[in-house]
Write an enzyme that holds these catalytic residues in place. Structure first.
Site, PDB file in Angstrom:
ATOM      1  N   ASP A  21       0.844  -1.188   0.000  1.00 41.44           N
ATOM      2  CA  ASP A  21       0.000   0.000   0.000  1.00 41.44           C
ATOM      3  C   ASP A  21       0.881   1.240   0.000  1.00 41.44           C
ATOM      4  O   ASP A  21       2.005   1.209  -0.491  1.00 41.44           O
ATOM      5  CB  ASP A  21      -0.944  -0.034   1.210  1.00 41.44           C
ATOM      6  CG  ASP A  21      -2.280   0.624   0.925  1.00 41.44           C
ATOM      7  OD1 ASP A  21      -2.295   1.845   0.689  1.00 41.44           O
ATOM      8  OD2 ASP A  21      -3.322  -0.058   0.945  1.00 41.44           O
ATOM      9  N   HIS A  55      -3.573   5.740   3.740  1.00 42.32           N
ATOM     10  CA  HIS A  55      -4.377   4.577   3.346  1.00 42.32           C
ATOM     11  C   HIS A  55      -3.801   3.271   3.875  1.00 42.32           C
ATOM     12  O   HIS A  55      -4.519   2.452   4.465  1.00 42.32           O
ATOM     13  CB  HIS A  55      -4.469   4.537   1.821  1.00 42.32           C
ATOM     14  CG  HIS A  55      -5.444   3.546   1.283  1.00 42.32           C
ATOM     15  ND1 HIS A  55      -5.113   2.236   1.034  1.00 42.32           N
ATOM     16  CD2 HIS A  55      -6.743   3.675   0.941  1.00 42.32           C
ATOM     17  CE1 HIS A  55      -6.173   1.590   0.550  1.00 42.32           C
ATOM     18  NE2 HIS A  55      -7.172   2.448   0.482  1.00 42.32           N
ATOM     19  N   SER A 215     -11.375  -1.511  -0.292  1.00 42.77           N
ATOM     20  CA  SER A 215     -10.079  -1.604   0.380  1.00 42.77           C
ATOM     21  C   SER A 215     -10.217  -2.222   1.759  1.00 42.77           C
ATOM     22  O   SER A 215      -9.503  -3.166   2.116  1.00 42.77           O
ATOM     23  CB  SER A 215      -9.451  -0.214   0.521  1.00 42.77           C
ATOM     24  OG  SER A 215      -8.851   0.215  -0.663  1.00 42.77           O
TER      25      SER A 215
END
Length: 367
Positions: A21, A55, A215
């Site tokens: 990520d 994120h 996600s």
């Protein structure tokens, strides 16, 4: 999920999850002591623990956050995270010379049993495809988000569309498939992905309830696998996945069939951990592939792999089909089937996906 009861049986201890990520901030309360050395693939300023987007940190906390000092407690708080940072700098909508495959290959060579990929690209990446095949040959269990259908395109996303990768869709607080979760595009399993707690921004100052996305569903599916694998450390990736498939929730009752909206169902690790259900079966046979085994327990082989997963999962369907096939565990058990992420000491927040669609270098979007 009945997480607190599951944690009496398994917290995911001993299982390492590779999170590919935007990097993982290892200094948040939730992740202190949870993050192992990883690798930065970007060449950008900082290193793998510098998360300029936030994120990757959100995904890692949903998987293995400890809940310390009022932070997020993930579904597998005993697991450890190995981070791999991929770039979010180039938003050109064409595939370039930077591939997530490099991170997948590095994760395959690590001690991680599970590789969690909360991103996707509409373009086939030969380097990524080869890396996925390599990771499968190393006995890894790979999860990837199927993408957020903001404009109704419902197009295949990679790496979720590669054979052997578990494509994950998102369900909402009522256990129904969300309106944004792509369908008919390689959905193998689903998990909660709506109204999730996560950091409000990359400054990591406070939590917010985040908008939905696949996600977070991918992170929850990865954490569910970690719980099962920790309880059964001698199992192969195929066996862990088969139990996830066998115990998944489907209100339509179509056991053994894959829905275009929710795949084989919504993950429910408690069915195995608390009720002892789920047959691990053949250690060398991948339960989501219709062909011969793609994951031999001790040897690498690509023989018998299908060209893709569209033929298995189908496409199309109506809004009514979405409702019929999307409703999950609620009707299949005595409890409501909802999942809760713990924020602080006993304060619960309903789980939701963290993550707007941020492009990760050349069409790789965080979902």
């Amino acid at each position: 999920m009945r997480a607190e009861e599951m944690w009496e049986v398994s917290t995911g201890e001993g299982v390492k999850v590779a999170v590919i990520d935007s990097g993982v901030n290892d200094s948040t309360d939730a992740l202190q002591g949870q993050v192992l050395p990883g690798e930065d693939m970007t060449g950008a300023a900082g290193g793998v623990t510098d998360d300029y987007a936030g994120h990757g940190t959100n995904m890692a906390e949903l998987i293995a956050g400890t809940g310390k000092n009022g932070s997020v407690r993930g579904l597998a708080p005993g697991a450890k995270i190995i981070p791999y940072r991929i770039s979010a700098e180039d938003e050109d909508d064409r595939f370039g010379d930077v591939s997530y495959g490099e991170a997948v290959r590095a994760a395959a060579d690590s001690d991680a049993k599970i590789i969690s990929m909360s991103f996707g690209s509409p373009y086939h990446d030969p380097v990524g495809a080869e890396a996925v095949e390599y990771a499968l040959s190393k006995g890894k269990l790979l999860f990837a988000s199927v993408g957020n259908d903001a404009k109704g395109k419902n197009r295949p996303e990679y790496p979720a569309s590669y054979p052997g990768v578990v494509g994950v869709g998102a369900t909402d607080e009522q256990g129904e498939v969300t309106g944004f979760s792509q369908h008919g595009v390689n959905v193998d399993l689903s998990a909660p992905g709506s109204e999730m707690p996560g950091w409000c921004d990359e400054d990591f100052q406070k939590y917010c309830v985040r908008d939905g996305g696949t996600s977070a569903a991918t992170a929850i599916a990865s954490a569910s696998a970690a719980l099962i694998w920790a309880k059964n450390p001698d199992w192969t990736a195929n066996q862990v996945l088969r139990v996830l498939v066998d115990t998944a929730g489907r209100k339509d009752g179509k056991d053994g069939a894959s829905s275009v909206y929710i795949g084989y169902g919504a993950v429910r690790p408690r069915i195995h951990l608390l009720e002892g259900k789920g047959d691990p079966g053949d250690p060398g046979r991948n339960p989501i592939e219709a062909t011969e085994p793609t994951l031999p327990p001790k040897a690498s082989s690509s023989e018998g792999e299908s060209d893709g997963k569209n033929d298995r999962n189908g496409a199309g369907g109506t809004d009514e089909d979405r409702k019929d096939q999307g409703e999950t565990a609620a009707a299949a058990s005595e409890d409501d089937g909802s999942l809760w992420i713990y924020l602080g000491a006993g304060a619960a927040a309903a789980i939701v996906v963290a993550g707007a669609s941020v492009l990760v270098r050349r069409t790789i979007r965080r979902t």
